[in-house]
Write a protein that holds these residues in place. Structure first.
Motif, mmCIF file in Angstrom:
data_model
loop_
_atom_site.group_PDB
_atom_site.id
_atom_site.type_symbol
_atom_site.label_atom_id
_atom_site.label_comp_id
_atom_site.label_asym_id
_atom_site.label_seq_id
_atom_site.Cartn_x
_atom_site.Cartn_y
_atom_site.Cartn_z
ATOM 1 N N VAL A 175 -7.468 -2.957 6.744
ATOM 2 C CA VAL A 175 -7.469 -3.578 5.862
ATOM 3 C C VAL A 175 -6.048 -3.487 4.810
ATOM 4 O O VAL A 175 -5.548 -2.737 5.017
ATOM 5 N N VAL A 176 -6.184 -4.898 4.646
ATOM 6 C CA VAL A 176 -4.879 -5.057 2.986
ATOM 7 C C VAL A 176 -5.097 -6.264 2.984
ATOM 8 O O VAL A 176 -6.737 -6.624 2.624
ATOM 9 N N ARG A 177 -4.883 -5.978 1.090
ATOM 10 C CA ARG A 177 -5.746 -7.414 -0.052
ATOM 11 C C ARG A 177 -5.353 -8.469 0.863
ATOM 12 O O ARG A 177 -3.794 -8.950 1.542
ATOM 13 N N ALA A 178 -5.137 -9.116 -0.036
ATOM 14 C CA ALA A 178 -5.289 -10.822 0.548
ATOM 15 C C ALA A 178 -4.231 -11.022 -0.021
ATOM 16 O O ALA A 178 -4.027 -10.325 -1.367
ATOM 17 N N GLY A 179 -3.489 -12.415 0.618
ATOM 18 C CA GLY A 179 -1.878 -12.455 0.414
ATOM 19 C C GLY A 179 -1.100 -11.096 0.434
ATOM 20 O O GLY A 179 0.441 -11.376 0.461
ATOM 21 N N VAL A 238 -4.766 -0.001 -2.969
ATOM 22 C CA VAL A 238 -4.379 -1.059 -1.689
ATOM 23 C C VAL A 238 -4.653 -2.594 -2.747
ATOM 24 O O VAL A 238 -4.009 -3.511 -2.642
ATOM 25 N N ASP A 239 -5.833 -2.419 -3.305
ATOM 26 C CA ASP A 239 -5.672 -3.854 -4.420
ATOM 27 C C ASP A 239 -4.552 -4.090 -5.089
ATOM 28 O O ASP A 239 -3.835 -5.520 -5.454
ATOM 29 N N ASP A 240 -4.235 -3.275 -5.411
ATOM 30 C CA ASP A 240 -2.398 -2.772 -7.221
ATOM 31 C C ASP A 240 -1.089 -2.956 -5.460
ATOM 32 O O ASP A 240 -0.419 -2.300 -6.537
ATOM 33 N N SER A 241 -1.437 -2.582 -4.434
ATOM 34 C CA SER A 241 -0.050 -2.547 -4.027
ATOM 35 C C SER A 241 -0.629 -3.591 -2.486
ATOM 36 O O SER A 241 -0.901 -4.210 -2.100
ATOM 37 N N LEU A 264 -6.480 -6.386 9.556
ATOM 38 C CA LEU A 264 -5.174 -6.386 9.617
ATOM 39 C C LEU A 264 -4.350 -6.785 11.084
ATOM 40 O O LEU A 264 -3.808 -7.977 11.319
ATOM 41 N N ALA A 265 -5.280 -5.487 11.450
ATOM 42 C CA ALA A 265 -4.964 -5.657 13.226
ATOM 43 C C ALA A 265 -6.879 -5.874 13.825
ATOM 44 O O ALA A 265 -6.797 -4.397 14.181
ATOM 45 N N PRO A 266 -7.693 -6.595 14.209
ATOM 46 C CA PRO A 266 -8.278 -6.147 15.327
ATOM 47 C C PRO A 266 -8.311 -5.811 16.359
ATOM 48 O O PRO A 266 -9.399 -4.964 16.757
#
Length: 309
Positions: A175-179, A238-241, A264-266
């Motif tokens: 997972v990654v942050r939105a955007g 993760v939220d801040d980077s 990110l990659a199911p």
């Protein structure tokens, strides 16, 4: 056969601490006595039992077969006495407690729901939670410091001799942050190396599975990594980077639903390891631990059936 009156509580306490620490020196520090005093106490116990309980190894004091056998009974004995004393303090005879070792795989939604239901049903229950690597938690369970350990731990060597009960399967996902920049284009596995990655600590059960997953897909771990078992630290970073987090699905499910995080990659999602309850059959469970076990099974069943969360 009567118990030898020469065996004192200090003998059991010393034996358990050396078994827990794997070192007479560290046990002495924990007990606030000298190392010769620890050695003398152990020698007295070994003479009473007519058996050698420890032998010297490269890592310190190692339990012999006789020591392992005695550990199965010494731990429950000391724990039962502790609970008896605690139950009398302040006259709170009805209060109960449960001591849980918890792995990061269940810290997201599963365990909070278990504790919520427990406190809803029992007005005098203290739930004490210890987090950390499976090896550490299972060693505490083995010597009676914990009642139960909950999480994903079937690959840990320390589980040998303990009882494991499956609750549900928990996959890992990226997972990654939105955007996040990687969301703007078709996913390329090679691009992962250009971003920091958040992973469980090296050597832990869940990290070994992640390492295998990367090998299976021909991926290399980035050189910039944050290795931690802390879900709060992982989430904040993760939220801040632009970091990529290999996370237990339970830990990120709510954030994915809200759109705060994105998968990110199911196609790289791991099939799912067994999350369950580990217990020590030689330890008598307190009433609070029994309550906890029942609710763990209840919520685990709902997880398996998709009824919750």
């Amino acid at each position: 056969m009567n118990i030898d009156s020469r065996i004192k509580f200090r003998h059991l306490q010393c034996f358990l601490e050396v078994a827990r620490q794997g070192s007479r020196a560290r046990a002495a520090a924990r007990l606030a006595v000298s190392q010769p005093a620890v050695s003398k106490t152990l020698k007295e116990l070994e003479e009473v039992l007519a058996a050698q309980l420890f032998e010297r190894g490269k890592g310190g004091a190692v339990l012999t077969e006789a020591g392992m056998a005695f550990l199965r009974y010494a731990g429950p004995c000391v724990q039962a006495l502790r609970e008896g004393v605690e139950s009398l303090r302040g006259g709170e005879y009805q209060a109960s407690s449960a001591r849980l070792g918890v792995l990061s795989t269940v810290e997201g939604a599963f365990l909070p729901e278990v504790v919520r239901r427990l406190h809803e049903r029992h007005s005098a229950l203290v739930v004490s939670v210890v987090t950390g690597p499976s090896a550490h938690l299972l060693s505490q369970l083995r010597v009676g410091e914990l009642d139960l350990v909950v999480g994903r731990m079937t690959d840990s060597p320390q589980i040998q001799g303990l009882t494991f009960e499956h609750l549900y399967n928990e996959p890992l996902t990226l997972v990654v942050r939105a955007g996040h920049p990687l969301l703007d284009k078709p996913f390329d596995t090679a691009a992962l190396e250009d971003f920091p990655m958040v992973l469980p600590t090296a050597g832990t059960t869940i990290r070994k599975r992640i390492d295998s997953l990367f090998v299976e897909h021909g991926l290399r771990l980035p050189q910039r990594r944050l290795e931690t078992l802390s879900l709060s630290l992982s989430r904040r970073y993760v939220d801040d980077s632009d970091a990529v987090w290999v996370a237990p699905t339970d830990a990120v499910r709510a954030a994915l639903r809200k759109g705060e995080l994105a998968e990110l990659a199911p196609q790289l999602q791991e099939a799912g390891g067994s999350v369950g309850i580990c217990s020590n059959a030689s330890l008598p469970l307190s009433l609070g631990a029994h309550w906890c076990q029942e609710v763990l099974r209840e919520v685990g069943r709902e997880y398996r059936e998709g009824a919750y969360p």
